[in-house]
Write a protein that holds these residues in place. Structure first.
Motif, PDB file in Angstrom:
ATOM      1  N   GLU A  55       2.237   1.830  -3.444  1.00 60.42           N
ATOM      2  CA  GLU A  55       1.263   2.182  -4.327  1.00 60.42           C
ATOM      3  C   GLU A  55       0.918   3.601  -4.453  1.00 60.42           C
ATOM      4  OE1 GLU A  55      -0.043   0.436  -6.916  1.00 60.42           O
ATOM      5  OE2 GLU A  55       1.220  -1.560  -6.349  1.00 60.42           O
ATOM      6  N   ALA A  56       0.944   4.081  -2.959  1.00 55.65           N
ATOM      7  CA  ALA A  56       0.521   5.522  -2.671  1.00 55.65           C
ATOM      8  C   ALA A  56       1.777   6.566  -3.047  1.00 55.65           C
ATOM      9  CB  ALA A  56       0.382   5.825  -1.221  1.00 55.65           C
ATOM     10  N   PRO A 102       0.752  -1.248   0.169  1.00 49.98           N
ATOM     11  CA  PRO A 102      -0.147   0.036   0.002  1.00 49.98           C
ATOM     12  C   PRO A 102       0.888   1.427  -0.119  1.00 49.98           C
ATOM     13  CG  PRO A 102      -0.817  -1.576   1.567  1.00 49.98           C
ATOM     14  CD  PRO A 102       0.332  -2.170   0.845  1.00 49.98           C
ATOM     15  N   GLU A 103       1.922   1.554   0.820  1.00 53.30           N
ATOM     16  CA  GLU A 103       2.615   2.508   0.756  1.00 53.30           C
ATOM     17  C   GLU A 103       3.472   2.919  -0.525  1.00 53.30           C
ATOM     18  OE1 GLU A 103       4.214   0.416   3.518  1.00 53.30           O
ATOM     19  OE2 GLU A 103       2.804   0.924   4.949  1.00 53.30           O
ATOM     20  N   GLY A 141      -3.025   4.435  -0.171  1.00 55.04           N
ATOM     21  CA  GLY A 141      -2.628   2.977  -0.483  1.00 55.04           C
ATOM     22  C   GLY A 141      -3.645   1.948  -0.165  1.00 55.04           C
TER      23      GLY A 141
END
Length: 159
Positions: free
Chosen positions: A41-42, A38-39, A83
């Motif tokens: 992706e962000a 998630p991180e 994310g």
């Protein structure tokens, strides 16, 4: 599944947290795994500052009642929410209802996260992504619960 658990070097410290498990190998061969960090992706960097949820948990971050703060003090709440949203979108796109995420992470922790003091102390709670997925009916497990995740997957899909 958290990308770091699959051996991808995406953690805040630039490392992986690989899990060697026969069930994961089986899922791989059956093409059941969708990998996400998630991180990353962000848009967060590798490596990046450690981050923890300050005075709350993933659900309180989603509710706007707590923030995710980096060790040096930067507020990265928006990135963690973004994310989590990407992870949820992947679950919806691929009809995923079981997720295996990295325990203790402010994104992915499913039963324990760090307390926000950067002292190494863990408290019961979920990270932002785990909370968002659970809020949408996705069963979330950690890397120590692979067998349980597999049972949930089999029960859901009947195979």
């Amino acid at each position: 599944m958290s990308a770091c658990l699959l051996g991808k070097k995406v953690r805040y410290d630039g490392r992986a947290l690989p899990v060697a498990d026969q069930i994961i190998e089986q899922w791989h061969s059956e093409r059941r795994i969708v990998s996400v960090c998630p991180e990353v992706e962000a848009g967060m960097s590798i490596p990046r500052q450690p981050a923890e949820i300050f005075e709350g948990n993933g659900q309180s971050v989603i509710n706007g009642e707590a923030d995710v703060i980096e060790k040096e003090g930067a507020n990265v709440t928006a990135e963690f929410l973004a994310g989590a949203s990407v992870a949820l979108d992947l679950c919806l796109k691929f009809n995923i209802n079981v997720a295996v995420l990295a325990e203790s992470s402010p994104s992915c922790g499913s039963s324990a996260i760090y307390d926000g003091s950067f002292s190494g102390k863990k408290v019961p709670g979920m990270g932002v992504t785990a909370a968002l997925l659970r809020q949408h009916g996705i069963r979330v497990f950690n890397q120590h619960e692979i067998a349980e995740a597999n049972q949930a997957l089999l029960a859901t899909h009947g195979d």
